[in-house]
Scaffold this active site. Structure first.
Site, PDB file in Angstrom:
ATOM      1  CE1 TYR A  23      51.003  58.969-111.072  1.00 41.17           C
ATOM      2  CE2 TYR A  23      48.638  59.210-111.359  1.00 41.17           C
ATOM      3  CZ  TYR A  23      49.813  59.575-110.726  1.00 41.17           C
ATOM      4  OH  TYR A  23      49.788  60.538-109.760  1.00 41.17           O
ATOM      5  NE  ARG A  64      50.343  65.014-116.815  1.00 42.71           N
ATOM      6  CZ  ARG A  64      49.476  65.490-115.908  1.00 42.71           C
ATOM      7  NH1 ARG A  64      49.767  66.594-115.246  1.00 42.71           N
ATOM      8  NH2 ARG A  64      48.341  64.880-115.684  1.00 42.71           N
ATOM      9  CE  LYS A  88      49.192  62.111-113.511  1.00 39.45           C
ATOM     10  NZ  LYS A  88      49.050  62.540-112.122  1.00 39.45           N
ATOM     11  CD  GLU A 145      53.806  69.277-107.426  1.00 42.89           C
ATOM     12  OE1 GLU A 145      52.948  69.434-108.291  1.00 42.89           O
ATOM     13  OE2 GLU A 145      54.686  68.412-107.491  1.00 42.89           O
ATOM     14  CG  LEU A 187      52.614  66.293-112.600  1.00 41.84           C
ATOM     15  CD1 LEU A 187      53.539  65.181-113.073  1.00 41.84           C
ATOM     16  CD2 LEU A 187      51.251  65.739-112.261  1.00 41.84           C
TER      17      LEU A 187
HETATM   18  N1  PMP Z   1      50.908  67.776-108.770  1.00 44.59           N
HETATM   19  C1  PMP Z   1      50.875  66.492-108.398  1.00 44.59           C
HETATM   20  C2  PMP Z   1      51.983  65.981-107.539  1.00 44.59           C
HETATM   21  C3  PMP Z   1      49.822  65.657-108.787  1.00 44.59           C
HETATM   22  O1  PMP Z   1      49.806  64.369-108.414  1.00 44.59           O
HETATM   23  C4  PMP Z   1      48.771  66.200-109.570  1.00 44.59           C
HETATM   24  C5  PMP Z   1      47.565  65.387-109.980  1.00 44.59           C
HETATM   25  N2  PMP Z   1      47.799  64.112-110.247  1.00 44.59           N
HETATM   26  C6  PMP Z   1      48.845  67.548-109.946  1.00 44.59           C
HETATM   27  C7  PMP Z   1      49.931  68.308-109.534  1.00 44.59           C
HETATM   28  C8  PMP Z   1      47.771  68.164-110.807  1.00 44.59           C
HETATM   29  O2  PMP Z   1      47.868  67.700-112.127  1.00 44.59           O
HETATM   30  P1  PMP Z   1      46.614  67.712-113.102  1.00 44.59           P
HETATM   31  O3  PMP Z   1      46.055  69.085-113.089  1.00 44.59           O
HETATM   32  O4  PMP Z   1      47.174  67.331-114.427  1.00 44.59           O
HETATM   33  O5  PMP Z   1      45.634  66.709-112.571  1.00 44.59           O
END
Ligand code: PMP
Length: 282
Positions: free
Chosen positions: A33, A52, A145, A177, A201
């Site tokens: 997604y 991505r 993702k 994270e 991610l």
């Molecule tokens: N890490 C994880 C595990 C996430 O699910 C997300 C957001 N979906 C992020 C980091 C942050 O990613 P982004 O800044 O692209 O929203």
């Protein structure tokens, strides 16, 4: 609720959108997604989100519908739902097949779903939140993702049970994270965040904050922060498309800095807001 969602070539009322019980997304979480924030009707950092999306699809060997298709899909979605400030959600699964088999039996048509939800946009400095430190129990391809978010969900449930906004995860003594966010630790005016390997991610907000920090002359180290150094931190914040830059004042019993929003974090919150205003005005 959006007025209209996209499913496999059709625009439908949300309650009318149905997928097969044989969809591999349902049976195996075999899909990916993407979430794109939208400010004043303009998708923010769209090319990075689409890049991505392509990388996630390629990792699963699911064919992409192509850049032009994604651009038109998002345009249509926003026009049909008159979305000013919103989050666009796109999901692609490998498709449906009547025989349940780990390995797909034939070439499948991917299931493509897209929807949009309203996002309250804010321009202030968010109140510092509380986080909790938990062991990262997820798989070893967190760079994809994937719609398989069981580990993330379990960790978020645990965090919620102890009153924390987000779990901050660690593996082998290093902070990876959050369960749906990346982190930045601030020490002596410099930023530390985990490198973009298979353990995190690669957040688009993370990438953007690194860009903004460099413009502001704040040194950035893509180097994971050690759990044992947490108590010495000056500031800590999380980043994600929906939360933007979220200060963390406390992790379990550890008060970060003064427990409020630190100076470096505040500077980056303002820089982030300014870039939202600027990019969405173009
Ligand atoms: N890490 C994880 C595990 C996430 O699910 C997300 C957001 N979906 C992020 C980091 C942050 O990613 P982004 O800044 O692209 O929203």
């Amino acid at each position: 609720m959006p007025e209209s969602v996209y499913l496999n070539g059709e625009w439908l009322a949300p309650e009318a959108a149905k997928v097969s019980v044989f969809d591999r997304g349902f049976l195996f979480a075999d899909g990916i997604y993407e979430v794109v924030p939208v400010y004043q009707g303009q998708p923010f950092l769209l090319e990075h989100h689409l890049a991505r999306l392509e990388r996630s699809l390629a990792a699963l060997a699911i064919e992409s519908a192509g850049q032009q298709f994604w651009l038109e899909l998002i345009d249509d979605l926003l026009a049909r739902n008159q979305s000013d400030n919103a989050l666009v959600y796109i999901q692609v699964t490998r498709g449906a097949e009547a025989k349940r088999s780990h390995l797909p039996q034939g070439p499948l048509a991917p299931t493509i779903f897209a929807s949009v939800s309203a996002m309250p946009v804010h321009w202030d400095v968010p109140a510092p939140a509380q986080a909790t430190l938990l062991e990262d129990i997820r798989w070893l391809r967190c760079d994809i993702k994937s719609i398989s978010l069981l580990g993330n969900i379990m960790l978020k449930q645990q965090a919620q049970a102890c009153g924390a906004l987000e779990p901050i995860l660690h593996r082998d003594g290093l902070i990876t994270e959050g369960a749906s966010s990346n982190y930045f630790a601030v020490k002596n005016g410099e930023l530390y965040t985990a490198p973009t390997d298979h353990l995190i991610l690669p957040g688009i907000t993370r990438m953007w904050v690194i860009e903004l920090a460099r413009e502001l002359g704040i040194p950035v180290h893509e180097q994971a922060f050690a759990v044992t150094d947490l108590a010495q931190l000056d500031e800590l914040f999380l980043t994600s498309s929906s939360r933007e830059v979220q200060p963390i004042g406390q992790i379990d019993d550890i008060i970060i800095g003064q427990g409020g929003c630190g100076k470096v974090t505040e500077q980056l919150v303002h820089a982030f807001h300014a870039s939202k205003r600027q990019l969405s005005a173009q």
